[in-house]
Design a protein around this motif. Structure first.
Motif, PDB file in Angstrom:
ATOM      1  N   ALA A   1       2.291   1.754  -3.366  1.00  2.00           N
ATOM      2  CA  ALA A   1       1.247   2.225  -4.283  1.00  2.00           C
ATOM      3  C   ALA A   1       1.014   3.725  -4.102  1.00  2.00           C
TER       4      ALA A   1
ATOM      5  N   CYS B   1     -14.815   2.383  -3.133  1.00  2.00           N
ATOM      6  CA  CYS B   1     -14.277   1.212  -3.838  1.00  2.00           C
ATOM      7  C   CYS B   1     -14.766  -0.070  -3.177  1.00  2.00           C
ATOM      8  N   HIS B   2     -14.711  -0.104  -1.855  1.00  2.00           N
ATOM      9  CA  HIS B   2     -15.140  -1.317  -1.141  1.00  2.00           C
ATOM     10  C   HIS B   2     -16.634  -1.546  -1.261  1.00  2.00           C
TER      11      HIS B   2
ATOM     12  N   THR C   1     -10.413  -4.792  -8.397  1.00  2.00           N
ATOM     13  CA  THR C   1     -11.064  -4.462  -7.125  1.00  2.00           C
ATOM     14  C   THR C   1     -12.383  -5.201  -6.960  1.00  2.00           C
TER      15      THR C   1
ATOM     16  N   PHE D   1      -6.357  -4.848  -2.200  1.00  2.00           N
ATOM     17  CA  PHE D   1      -7.024  -3.826  -1.393  1.00  2.00           C
ATOM     18  C   PHE D   1      -8.480  -3.606  -1.764  1.00  2.00           C
TER      19      PHE D   1
ATOM     20  N   GLY E   1       0.823  -1.209   0.000  1.00  2.00           N
ATOM     21  CA  GLY E   1       0.000   0.000   0.000  1.00  2.00           C
ATOM     22  C   GLY E   1       0.860   1.262   0.000  1.00  2.00           C
TER      23      GLY E   1
ATOM     24  N   PHE F   1      -2.764   4.819   6.171  1.00  2.00           N
ATOM     25  CA  PHE F   1      -1.477   4.183   5.895  1.00  2.00           C
ATOM     26  C   PHE F   1      -0.326   5.161   6.067  1.00  2.00           C
TER      27      PHE F   1
ATOM     28  N   GLN G   1       3.253   5.856  -3.294  1.00  2.00           N
ATOM     29  CA  GLN G   1       4.330   6.504  -4.035  1.00  2.00           C
ATOM     30  C   GLN G   1       4.045   6.494  -5.533  1.00  2.00           C
ATOM     31  N   GLY G   2       3.501   5.378  -6.017  1.00  2.00           N
ATOM     32  CA  GLY G   2       3.232   5.228  -7.453  1.00  2.00           C
ATOM     33  C   GLY G   2       2.189   6.217  -7.929  1.00  2.00           C
ATOM     34  N   ASP G   3       1.090   6.334  -7.244  1.00  2.00           N
ATOM     35  CA  ASP G   3       0.058   7.310  -7.582  1.00  2.00           C
ATOM     36  C   ASP G   3      -0.982   7.321  -6.470  1.00  2.00           C
TER      37      ASP G   3
ATOM     38  N   PHE H   1       0.415   2.676 -11.188  1.00  2.00           N
ATOM     39  CA  PHE H   1       1.362   2.778 -10.085  1.00  2.00           C
ATOM     40  C   PHE H   1       2.765   2.692 -10.680  1.00  2.00           C
ATOM     41  N   ALA H   2       3.516   3.784 -10.567  1.00  2.00           N
ATOM     42  CA  ALA H   2       4.885   3.772 -11.051  1.00  2.00           C
ATOM     43  C   ALA H   2       5.685   2.783 -10.204  1.00  2.00           C
TER      44      ALA H   2
ATOM     45  N   ASP I   1     -11.635   5.123  -0.958  1.00  2.00           N
ATOM     46  CA  ASP I   1     -11.371   3.709  -0.666  1.00  2.00           C
ATOM     47  C   ASP I   1     -12.628   3.019  -0.141  1.00  2.00           C
TER      48      ASP I   1
ATOM     49  N   THR J   1      -3.731   9.062  -5.948  1.00  2.00           N
ATOM     50  CA  THR J   1      -5.150   9.047  -6.326  1.00  2.00           C
ATOM     51  C   THR J   1      -5.584   7.646  -6.740  1.00  2.00           C
ATOM     52  N   SER J   2      -4.737   6.976  -7.518  1.00  2.00           N
ATOM     53  CA  SER J   2      -5.059   5.606  -7.902  1.00  2.00           C
ATOM     54  C   SER J   2      -5.115   4.705  -6.669  1.00  2.00           C
ATOM     55  N   ALA J   3      -4.218   4.974  -5.727  1.00  2.00           N
ATOM     56  CA  ALA J   3      -4.183   4.152  -4.514  1.00  2.00           C
ATOM     57  C   ALA J   3      -5.521   4.209  -3.787  1.00  2.00           C
ATOM     58  N   GLU J   4      -6.079   5.402  -3.659  1.00  2.00           N
ATOM     59  CA  GLU J   4      -7.398   5.534  -3.019  1.00  2.00           C
ATOM     60  C   GLU J   4      -8.448   4.777  -3.813  1.00  2.00           C
ATOM     61  N   THR J   5      -8.326   4.902  -5.129  1.00  2.00           N
ATOM     62  CA  THR J   5      -9.356   4.350  -6.003  1.00  2.00           C
ATOM     63  C   THR J   5      -9.423   2.834  -5.936  1.00  2.00           C
ATOM     64  N   VAL J   6      -8.289   2.178  -5.669  1.00  4.64           N
ATOM     65  CA  VAL J   6      -8.338   0.714  -5.572  1.00  4.64           C
ATOM     66  C   VAL J   6      -8.559   0.263  -4.120  1.00  4.64           C
ATOM     67  N   GLY J   7      -8.929   1.200  -3.248  1.00  6.11           N
ATOM     68  CA  GLY J   7      -9.359   0.786  -1.916  1.00  6.11           C
ATOM     69  C   GLY J   7      -8.325   0.904  -0.819  1.00  6.11           C
ATOM     70  N   ILE J   8      -7.223   1.605  -1.071  1.00  8.82           N
ATOM     71  CA  ILE J   8      -6.210   1.763  -0.026  1.00  8.82           C
ATOM     72  C   ILE J   8      -6.594   2.954   0.863  1.00  8.82           C
ATOM     73  N   PRO J   9      -6.707   2.742   2.180  1.00  5.91           N
ATOM     74  CA  PRO J   9      -6.993   3.868   3.078  1.00  5.91           C
ATOM     75  C   PRO J   9      -5.744   4.727   3.211  1.00  5.91           C
TER      76      PRO J   9
ATOM     77  N   MET K   1       5.981  -0.210 -10.396  1.00  7.93           N
ATOM     78  CA  MET K   1       5.411  -1.549 -10.262  1.00  7.93           C
ATOM     79  C   MET K   1       5.246  -2.118 -11.663  1.00  7.93           C
TER      80      MET K   1
ATOM     81  N   PHE L   1      -9.157   6.240 -15.050  1.00 12.21           N
ATOM     82  CA  PHE L   1      -8.858   7.650 -15.251  1.00 12.21           C
ATOM     83  C   PHE L   1      -8.598   7.937 -16.718  1.00 12.21           C
TER      84      PHE L   1
END
Lengths: 307, 243
Positions: free
Chosen positions: A180, B76-77, B156, B105, A177, A198, A182-184, B90-91, B73, A186-194, B93, B84
């Motif tokens: 992720a 999403c759940h 997801t 997640f 998480g 974190f 670091q990677g992005d 995710f960079a 998040d 906004t995308s992290a939130e979108t796939v369900g990461i709080p 990765m 987008f």
């Protein structure tokens, strides 16, 4: 299976390094106890920095604040609390402070976060300086602190603990998480990461060991002086070691700390100016040519061989 | 059954009214297209549904539950996934790790006890990216990155998939392939799709119904045929002075 084998290699390497550190006094004498202590301290500090900044990309330039708060806690409670309480308490104070500043500080990213963390560490430094002046303390002497060996053994334990923690976090879901984020973000939130939770957890976790390290170093130097303990150069050195070693892998901080500690041992007494020049040159070279640090070079070399 | 309910949604950015009193519903199993010129408020509406921006007025409901005020998040759940328009992989990765992270997640993380890698590869296979699994996500072509957006959203385990211009910038051949992919994943994952697309023919091809936004206001809603014959839409698209 390869994951398991590389884990085994990492932990074995760590154990050998720690064992060597523990016996360095009896093998080579007191001078090397100091070097080993230094090395273990930088591993613990850089590893803790990498746990948050290396994984999330939120570059903190103020980690000395955790170190300083730990040192201050131990200095203030010296002879009041037993050390086995005071040192962990230093870690706890640093972690609680991190938790308090995390929510406002982590709202900003990139250069703003860098400046903010630096600013916070300076703010705390001058606040404590004024507090100490008000209390009429220019510095605090810590008489009857434990021996260098005892400090070394504890420091090695912290270096090992921080390395194991980094390794475990990196391979955990939590670590995924953070990467992720670091990677992005906004995308992290979108796939369900709080995301906020974190970041706050990571930041708080990364403050605990540096707080204990600061407490130990106060015992080691046997006095506490604010400007020395909250010296921003400590923050800069942590970041330098992380850049040179690589910060998204638990091996990186160990390599970075080793590189700089031994480079400074080699040159500090004979050619201190050359050391600073070389340090600058290495920093530039790594940023430009090997952004993943020594650990990145190692990985490339390994891949080249397995082909 | 109504899956997504948009009630009186309004959004202002300072003095600019980006969305104004927008009302509609998306039913379970439908594919609904969202159409409108640049600046019509399409992406803003998606951001409000996914929780990235709070609306100024109105409520978003999903399966009857209020989503407005929840974090992305949490939404999403609840079962809503989005892609987008400007791709955001995710960079650092690989392609596979991107999808694994979404599975790890997302709302459906406990849905299967198959190994993560296999679940990720299955999804990548469906969108046609399985051969690029081990590539760094940044090394993909635009079409690859659009597919990765879809794959990650699927990871997801959503019930409602919000697709924001996943076909923009693709060649006609790639668009045709993407249309096939979308139809296949819709059937396979029992999805409801809400999709923004600029190209009217593509959107008409895919959608059961189309909603048209113009300057933040819903000006039409109906089957693709009804929309094609709608006077207001024709004025806006072909006769109006703004494109």
């Amino acid at each position: 299976m390869t994951v398991l084998r590389s884990d085994l290699a990492f932990f074995a390497g760590l154990a050998i390094l720690a064992g060597f550190g523990l016996s360095v006094g009896s093998l080579f004498g007191t001078y090397w106890v100091i070097v080993a202590l230094n090395f273990a301290m930088w591993i613990a500090l850089t590893q803790s920095w990498a746990l948050f900044s290396g994984l999330t990309g939120y570059i903190s330039l103020g980690n000395v604040v955790f170190y300083g708060l730990g040192a201050y806690t131990v200095a203030v409670s010296f002879k009041v609390l037993p050390l086995w309480v005071a040192v962990p308490m230093g870690g706890l104070v640093a972690a609680v402070f991190a938790l308090m500043i995390a929510v406002p500080a982590l709202r900003v990213r990139g250069p703003y976060f860098v400046i903010l963390t630096f600013g916070i560490s300076e703010l705390v430094k001058y606040s404590i300086l004024n507090l100490e002046t008000y209390l009429g303390k220019s510095s605090r002497l810590l008489f009857g602190a434990p021996s260098a060996e005892a400090v070394l053994y504890t420091m090695i334990a912290l270096a090992v603990a921080s390395s194991v923690l980094m390794r475990l976090v990196k391979s955990s879901t939590f670590g995924r998480g953070l990467v992720a984020i670091q990677g992005d973000e906004t995308s992290a939130e979108t796939v369900g990461i709080p995301v906020t939770r974190f970041k706050v957890m990571g930041f708080t976790l990364s403050a605990f060991i540096p707080g204990m390290v600061g407490g130990l170093m106060a015992l080691r130097s046997t006095y506490f002086e604010v400007l020395q303990v909250f010296n921003p150069f400590i923050s800069f050195t942590i970041v330098t070691m992380a850049i040179i070693g690589g910060s998204n892998d638990a091996r990186g901080p160990i390599l970075g700390a080793a590189f700089l500690v031994f480079l400074s041992e080699l040159l500090w007494s004979s050619a201190p100016r050359l050391y600073m020049i070389l340090l600058g040159a290495f920093l530039i070279a790594f940023v430009l040519l090997a952004p993943s640090g020594l650990v990145g070079l190692l990985r490339k070399y390994g891949e080249g061989h397995s082909k | 059954m109504t899956l997504l309910q948009i009630e009186k949604i309004g959004k202002s950015f300072g003095g600019l009214r980006a969305l104004n009193d927008v009302n509609f519903a998306v039913n379970n199993g439908e594919t609904v297209g969202l159409m409108g010129a640049n600046g019509a408020g399409k992406t803003t509406l998606f951001s409000i549904i996914a929780g990235h921006q709070p609306p100024t007025d109105g409520i978003v409901r999903f399966k009857g539950d209020q989503m407005t005020g929840k974090r992305p998040d949490q939404i999403c759940h609840a079962g809503i996934a989005r892609t987008f328009q400007i791709v955001r992989p995710f960079a650092r990765m690989t392609v596979r790790e991107n999808v694994e992270t979404a599975i790890l997640f997302g709302g459906a993380r406990h849905a299967s006890n198959q190994p993560l890698e296999i679940r990720a590869k299955d999804i990548l296979d469906q969108v046609g990216l399985v051969d690029q699994s081990e590539m760094p996500s940044g090394a993909l072509t635009l079409s690859g990155r659009k597919k990765l957006e879809v794959a990650r959203a699927l990871g997801t385990g959503p019930e409602l998939l919000l697709l924001d211009e996943v076909m923009a910038g693709l060649t006609p051949a790639e668009v045709a392939k993407m249309l096939d992919t979308l139809r296949a994943i819709k059937a396979d994952h029992k999805l409801t799709i809400f999709i923004i697309e600029h190209v009217v023919s593509t959107l008409s091809d895919l959608s059961d119904r189309i909603i048209v936004l113009h300057h933040g206001v819903k000006i039409a809603e109906g089957t693709p045929r009804e929309i094609a014959e709608n006077k207001d839409v024709r004025t806006v698209y072909f006769g109006g002075d703004d494109t």
